[in-house]
Scaffold this motif. Sequence first.
Motif, short mmCIF file in Angstrom:
data_model
loop_
_atom_site.label_atom_id
_atom_site.label_comp_id
_atom_site.label_asym_id
_atom_site.label_seq_id
_atom_site.Cartn_x
_atom_site.Cartn_y
_atom_site.Cartn_z
N ASN A 45 0.83 -1.21 0.00
CA ASN A 45 0.00 0.00 0.00
C ASN A 45 0.86 1.25 0.00
O ASN A 45 0.62 2.21 0.74
CB ASN A 45 -0.97 0.01 1.19
CG ASN A 45 -2.21 -0.81 0.93
OD1 ASN A 45 -2.78 -0.75 -0.16
ND2 ASN A 45 -2.62 -1.60 1.91
N VAL A 46 1.91 1.23 -0.81
CA VAL A 46 2.78 2.39 -0.99
C VAL A 46 2.74 2.81 -2.45
O VAL A 46 2.72 1.97 -3.36
CB VAL A 46 4.23 2.09 -0.57
CG1 VAL A 46 4.36 2.05 0.93
CG2 VAL A 46 4.74 0.79 -1.19
N THR A 47 2.72 4.10 -2.70
CA THR A 47 2.75 4.63 -4.05
C THR A 47 4.17 4.64 -4.58
O THR A 47 5.14 4.44 -3.82
CB THR A 47 2.19 6.06 -4.10
OG1 THR A 47 3.09 6.93 -3.38
CG2 THR A 47 0.80 6.14 -3.47
N TYR A 48 4.30 4.89 -5.85
CA TYR A 48 5.64 5.09 -6.44
C TYR A 48 6.34 6.24 -5.72
O TYR A 48 7.55 6.15 -5.42
CB TYR A 48 5.49 5.39 -7.93
CG TYR A 48 6.78 5.81 -8.60
CD1 TYR A 48 7.63 4.87 -9.16
CD2 TYR A 48 7.14 7.15 -8.70
CE1 TYR A 48 8.81 5.25 -9.79
CE2 TYR A 48 8.31 7.54 -9.32
CZ TYR A 48 9.14 6.59 -9.86
OH TYR A 48 10.30 6.98 -10.48
N TYR A 49 5.59 7.29 -5.43
CA TYR A 49 6.18 8.44 -4.75
C TYR A 49 6.69 8.06 -3.36
O TYR A 49 7.76 8.51 -2.93
CB TYR A 49 5.15 9.57 -4.63
CG TYR A 49 4.63 10.10 -5.93
CD1 TYR A 49 5.49 10.62 -6.89
CD2 TYR A 49 3.26 10.09 -6.21
CE1 TYR A 49 5.01 11.13 -8.09
CE2 TYR A 49 2.77 10.59 -7.40
CZ TYR A 49 3.64 11.11 -8.34
OH TYR A 49 3.17 11.61 -9.53
N ASP A 50 5.94 7.23 -2.64
CA ASP A 50 6.40 6.76 -1.33
C ASP A 50 7.73 6.03 -1.46
O ASP A 50 8.65 6.21 -0.65
CB ASP A 50 5.37 5.80 -0.72
CG ASP A 50 4.09 6.49 -0.30
OD1 ASP A 50 4.14 7.67 0.08
OD2 ASP A 50 3.03 5.84 -0.37
N ALA A 51 7.83 5.20 -2.49
CA ALA A 51 9.04 4.39 -2.68
C ALA A 51 10.25 5.27 -2.96
O ALA A 51 11.34 5.05 -2.38
CB ALA A 51 8.83 3.40 -3.82
#
Length: 907
Positions: A117-123
């Motif tokens: 439940n992480v976005t590309y931006y979170d990564a």
Amino acid sequence: MMRIFRQFFFVTFVSLYWACTDSTEKLSQPNIPNVPEDYDYTENDLQHLGMVKVHAAGHSVLLGTNDSLSTSREHPQMKVEFSYDYSISAHEVTHAEYAEVMGGAADEINRFLPIRNVTYYDAILMANRKSIKDGFDTVYTYSKKNHNAIGNCINMADLVFHPEVEGYRLPTEAEWVYAASLDFVPENSWNGGNSGYDLHDYCSKGVRSSGLCDMEGNVKEWVNDWLGFFRDTTVENYVGAPDGGSLGERVLKGGSYRDDIANINLYSRGDIYTVTSSTLAPYVGFRLAFGPIPDPVWLSENGIATSSRVFPSATSMNVRTKTGTFHSKLAFRNETSGNISFIDYMNGTLSVLEIPDTIDSYHPDISPDGSKVAFCTKAEGIPGNSALYVRDLKAVDSKVVRLDVESAAIPRWNVTAAGDTVIVYVTDGGTNDDMSVWKSQSTWLVKFAGGKFGKPEKLFDGTYNGGVSDDRKLAVSGARLLRAWMTDKDSLWFGGKQACNASLSKDGSKRTAFLDFGEKTDDNFVGETYRAHERLLIVDSTGQLIQSVKAPEGYTFDHVEWVSKTNLVVGTLVTPSGNHSKISLTDLNDSSTIILAEGDELWHPCLWVNPDLSVNGNSSVNIDSAGMYYSDRLPYYSVELRVKMENFWTRMDSVTAVAMGSSRTLFGLYEKQFKSVNMLNMAYSSGDLYGAEYLLKNYMFNHLPRFKYLVLEISPDMFWRSADESWNPILEHAVGYAYDANHNFWMDSIPDGFMEAVKDAPKPISVLMHPYDFENFLLPSTSWYTPDVVADTMAMKLDDEIVGVNMKVFASIVDMCKKHGVTVVALVIPRHAGYKDTGAFGMYGPSRSVTQDLFDSLQKYDVVWMDENKWGKHDYQDESMGYNMDHLSYIGAYKLSERVDAKLKKL
């Protein structure tokens, strides 16, 4: 001896799952040519604990597949070569690792599970944070970011990936596939067949001989690349597409705990749904990579391999705020390639496209209708013969035609009082400081219609390359000197001082924009000393200075051009070292400047605006909000609903029936197939009961005077969905709904300019992901495939709290319809007949027994029940009727639509 270490404090956990491999054990060799038998593909990266060093330099990998049944985003197969080595995480980032870097505490139960439940931006935020923590530069830069209510990053402005920087990042698709291919064993993974549809501790299926684990399953993984096309070619150091196309799509790799093992492979690049940088899913996580990528190559949509990129800096909304419309296009010369590049601001997520050609292209000017671009083969200030061309403003199959004259330079489009589309040009683009030489050249006009040039007509002696007014009573020239022709009289403006880049306004004011060389201006107009080209200067129709605007700090202007029928000037910004690194848009109303694009060398920008669709002058409509039913912070389904909202507003007086539901209804009911009613299909992918209730209450019942029938999809999985899954994000990020709500949904009256704003709002479509168009919403005929189940059906109970919430929403819809005299037809749409043998009702459950109880409860309401699925015993079983296990093809949609139409006719 090769040992794999966990990042941070997980070393002691290793022995619980797997043992170290012996140094004499060789890795299973992938299909890579000319590799010595004893070659070590990987080794422990002792500098970066928990990572494996991949020896890829001198080797290659195949991306994609030539399987004819694969999607357009997966073929053809493309070879990628590496000139470098890199490091990659041995396993997917865990909850504990994520918390260690990003802050917070990972609970003990989940500490060894992959983060999800992480976005590309979170990564990439974690990658940046880890780079800083370990003393490296950050690989990703951005100007600002936005988060959702639960803390996920869902948007970044001015995001730029710097592959040359040594730091932590996401692996490229090529890096991920190369590493995975060293020992890829889908049979030994956590997948839909053995996972119980949930995550498992990392590496609990063991470690491959490569030193990696879970590449095949547990969670799908973000990689760094924008999603783009492959080509049947070889690319070295491939890093994906230069941008994400119209929807900003990203690549996902690997399998997950919910995937059928037969569908886990190295070539798949996405999910059943469109994947963008803001996508959140419980089965998507990531692993990190480390190391710079030398001489990276991006592959554009039209197959051009490039080692440099152009970044759109301003959003479509930024441009709309300045121009009053999304119907704007920016064209410019990419000096690195010599080709014309362009941006279409009708796309919510912007893509820079380049028109490949062998013709060296200068001074592009976009036609009045926005469909073509004229250009020449020599730059202003360079004497000699030049050729003039017109071509289609599109990256693929751009047809080109040449003006058959000895020399033509610096073209400018215009529309005459008689309505003829013409191009004004000069016979030589050289300087005008020598009067006799300059007068020996001339200015001409030629009609252009039907893709052909007419007969050229001479206008003046002298090359007035800065433009000619509509009434032909003013013409300007600005290469060394600022010359003007004023009603049969030659004039020398600006005191005869050096000037360049003259551009005559196109709004009838006859103002001229130009640049000078930092000399003292007439009567100390500016009031301070300045460098050459540091000031954008404006003179009136008589040559008198009336305005100056300073360039942004650290830059000077170049290549300034007036934007058609506006008070805006587009130009390039130049660094002290002479690099034309940015394209700027200067607003003369407030002297502000925004950046439209950034790159290596960007020349001769032209910004086209469709004046017929501009709502800038209407004070009753806020163009930043009106009609904005789509946002690039939202998943793709909001684009479909944005299209449906335009259909609603434009057809509201004639609609007699409305269909609502998910993608099954979106693709299953074809509006044009209905004869007995005027059908408006308002369904969209991920559509739910919450959205249906909101739209009915605030739009349909308020603005559809002939509304008689509601066809409401009954898919049991919809009753296990919360409003936060799809509908609430739409309300939060698509400001058009809030704007309507703040104006009581326009129940009193619809203001002037509102309908234009709705039509003008962006509605991007992905040619990579979507096999349908916005006109028909029909899927191709492929097959029903196999009845895949991706939900834990046994966990779905009728007494679940969420079911009770959805039952209340369903009851509310039925009650509202009854009060408004609207008949509700509850439609169960066909899906793969094989689900009758699975124990599940469909792809997302629930069990068939729970579904029966749910259906029994729903039929007690005042609805007309129409079950076309018949528990799998339907007559849509021919393979041509299906697109996949969950959706009808256009053939199936025709049949279903005819049947629903017949049902409504009887009613």
